[in-house]
Write an enzyme that holds these catalytic residues in place. Structure first.
Site, PDB file in Angstrom:
ATOM      1  N   HIS A   1       0.829  -1.222   0.000  1.00 47.94           N
ATOM      2  CA  HIS A   1       0.000   0.000   0.000  1.00 47.94           C
ATOM      3  C   HIS A   1       0.860   1.268   0.000  1.00 47.94           C
ATOM      4  O   HIS A   1       0.328   2.362   0.169  1.00 47.94           O
ATOM      5  CB  HIS A   1      -0.969   0.000   1.194  1.00 47.94           C
ATOM      6  CG  HIS A   1      -2.067  -1.023   1.065  1.00 47.94           C
ATOM      7  ND1 HIS A   1      -2.860  -1.428   2.122  1.00 47.94           N
ATOM      8  CD2 HIS A   1      -2.512  -1.732  -0.015  1.00 47.94           C
ATOM      9  CE1 HIS A   1      -3.731  -2.335   1.704  1.00 47.94           C
ATOM     10  NE2 HIS A   1      -3.534  -2.546   0.420  1.00 47.94           N
TER      11      HIS A   1
ATOM     12  N   CYS B   1       4.453  13.344  -7.253  1.00 46.95           N
ATOM     13  CA  CYS B   1       3.908  14.547  -7.871  1.00 46.95           C
ATOM     14  C   CYS B   1       2.689  14.160  -8.714  1.00 46.95           C
ATOM     15  O   CYS B   1       2.768  13.250  -9.533  1.00 46.95           O
ATOM     16  CB  CYS B   1       4.962  15.240  -8.728  1.00 46.95           C
ATOM     17  SG  CYS B   1       4.309  16.670  -9.603  1.00 46.95           S
TER      18      CYS B   1
ATOM     19  N   CYS C   1       8.458  20.607 -10.843  1.00 43.03           N
ATOM     20  CA  CYS C   1       7.455  21.241 -11.733  1.00 43.03           C
ATOM     21  C   CYS C   1       6.408  22.043 -10.977  1.00 43.03           C
ATOM     22  O   CYS C   1       5.482  22.557 -11.576  1.00 43.03           O
ATOM     23  CB  CYS C   1       6.783  20.164 -12.590  1.00 43.03           C
ATOM     24  SG  CYS C   1       5.502  19.251 -11.706  1.00 43.03           S
TER      25      CYS C   1
ATOM     26  N   THR D   1      -4.228  -8.258  10.702  1.00 40.65           N
ATOM     27  CA  THR D   1      -5.026  -7.541   9.689  1.00 40.65           C
ATOM     28  C   THR D   1      -6.479  -7.981   9.793  1.00 40.65           C
ATOM     29  O   THR D   1      -6.759  -9.156  10.041  1.00 40.65           O
ATOM     30  CB  THR D   1      -4.484  -7.754   8.254  1.00 40.65           C
ATOM     31  OG1 THR D   1      -5.392  -7.149   7.319  1.00 40.65           O
ATOM     32  CG2 THR D   1      -4.289  -9.210   7.902  1.00 40.65           C
TER      33      THR D   1
END
Ligand code: BJW
Ligand code: ZN
Length: 241
Positions: free
Chosen positions: A121, A129, A152, A190
């Site tokens: 994950h 970005c 950028c 989990t």
């Protein structure tokens, strides 16, 4: 069957195993003080992970989502691996064919020293970005909100898999490969409700593997596994060594 007998049986199976796979979730880090997602401490400002960990939530309010991550980054930055993380490092050392598949994004398995490790994950200390897709490590605590790409100036997002997003193909292929071909699958801490990880128990069983679950509570997989050990991961996992 008493817990000690279950532990002995898992140990004996591990001793015979050629390939071992382990799937971990938030319960392993709970003993380090990291809140789980679906436990009573899993809420932040009354939001659930399902409300914030989606591309739609980020598009709607990137500041809110980043504030949640800042809260978690601040918390995780103070936490350390526990006995369960350390025991899994030793288990890796003992098996030639071994893969630790974790859903946890906190990086504590890596901090403990696990190296045959897949963070399916993602990782909370990595950003991506949204414009140029560049991925980089970022350990700023707190991160300036909203964070921007140095290359950028695009908006950065956590490099984490949110609901409705596909896992990275390589991570999915490698974890499926390990789960399909292992002799033993250990499923630790989990809730087993988030796919595709939730399907690993069934896939391993179908491939003939011995599957053991270690969890504080019962899960949807408990009925299908070969053995279910109840208890805190930091108490039970070291008993396997
Ligand atoms: C202890 C303990 C102690 C406590 N010792 N034990 C409807 C809409 C959108 C999507 C779906 C939908 N229906 C189904 C889906 C698919 C969805 C899904 O499965 N949803 C279900 C919730 C219904 N899955 C996805 O969207 C996945 N992607 C996907 O399917 O892609 C398909 C696709 C293909 C091609 C193109 C596009 C798409 C992606 C799932 C990503 C999940 N990511 C998250 C959020 C990350 C955010 C972040 O961390 O910043 O990952 S969800 C959240 O849950 C997090 C966790 O890794 C994950 C699993 O949670 P985990 O680890 O099990 O924690 P808990 O809290 O649930 O359980 C803790 C357990 O520990 C409990 O059992 C306790 O008892 C135990 N415990 N203390 C031992 N001391
Ligand atoms: Zn960029």
């Amino acid at each position: 069957m008493p817990d000690q007998q279950k532990i002995d049986e898992i140990k004996a199976t591990l001793a015979r195993a050629r390939a071992v796979a382990v799937l971990t979730g938030a319960g392993v880090s709970a003993d380090s003080g990291v809140p789980t997602f679906r436990g009573t401490d899993g809420l932040w400002r009354n939001f659930r992970a399902e409300d914030l960990a989606t591309p739609e939530a980020f598009a709607r309010d990137p500041r809110l989502v980043w504030e949640w991550y800042n809260w978690r980054r601040e918390l995780i930055a103070t936490k350390h691996p526990n006995e369960a993380h350390r025991a899994l490092v030793e288990l890796e050392r003992r098996h030639e064919r071994f893969l630790l598949i974790t859903q946890n994004v906190d990086g504590l398995h890596r901090d403990a020293g696990s190296s045959r490790l897949l963070e399916i994950h993602g990782n909370i200390w990595t950003v991506r970005c949204t414009a140029c897709k560049q991925i980089e490590d970022n350990r700023e605590v707190p991160i300036a909100i909203p964070p921007h790409c140095r290359a950028c100036h695009g908006l950065l997002r956590p490099h984490i898999v949110w609901f409705g997003e596909a896992l990275e193909e390589e991570a999915l292929d490698r974890s499926m490969g390990a789960v399909t071909s292992c002799d033993v699958l250990l499923i630790i801490g989990t809730s087993g409700v988030v796919n595709p990880a939730a399907s690993f128990a069934g896939i391993a069983k179908a491939g003939g593997a011995f599957v053991a679950e270690m969890n504080l509570e019962e899960t949807p997989q408990s009925a299908m596994v070969d053995l279910a050990v109840r208890g805190r991961a930091s108490d039970t996992v070291p008993l396997l060594l």
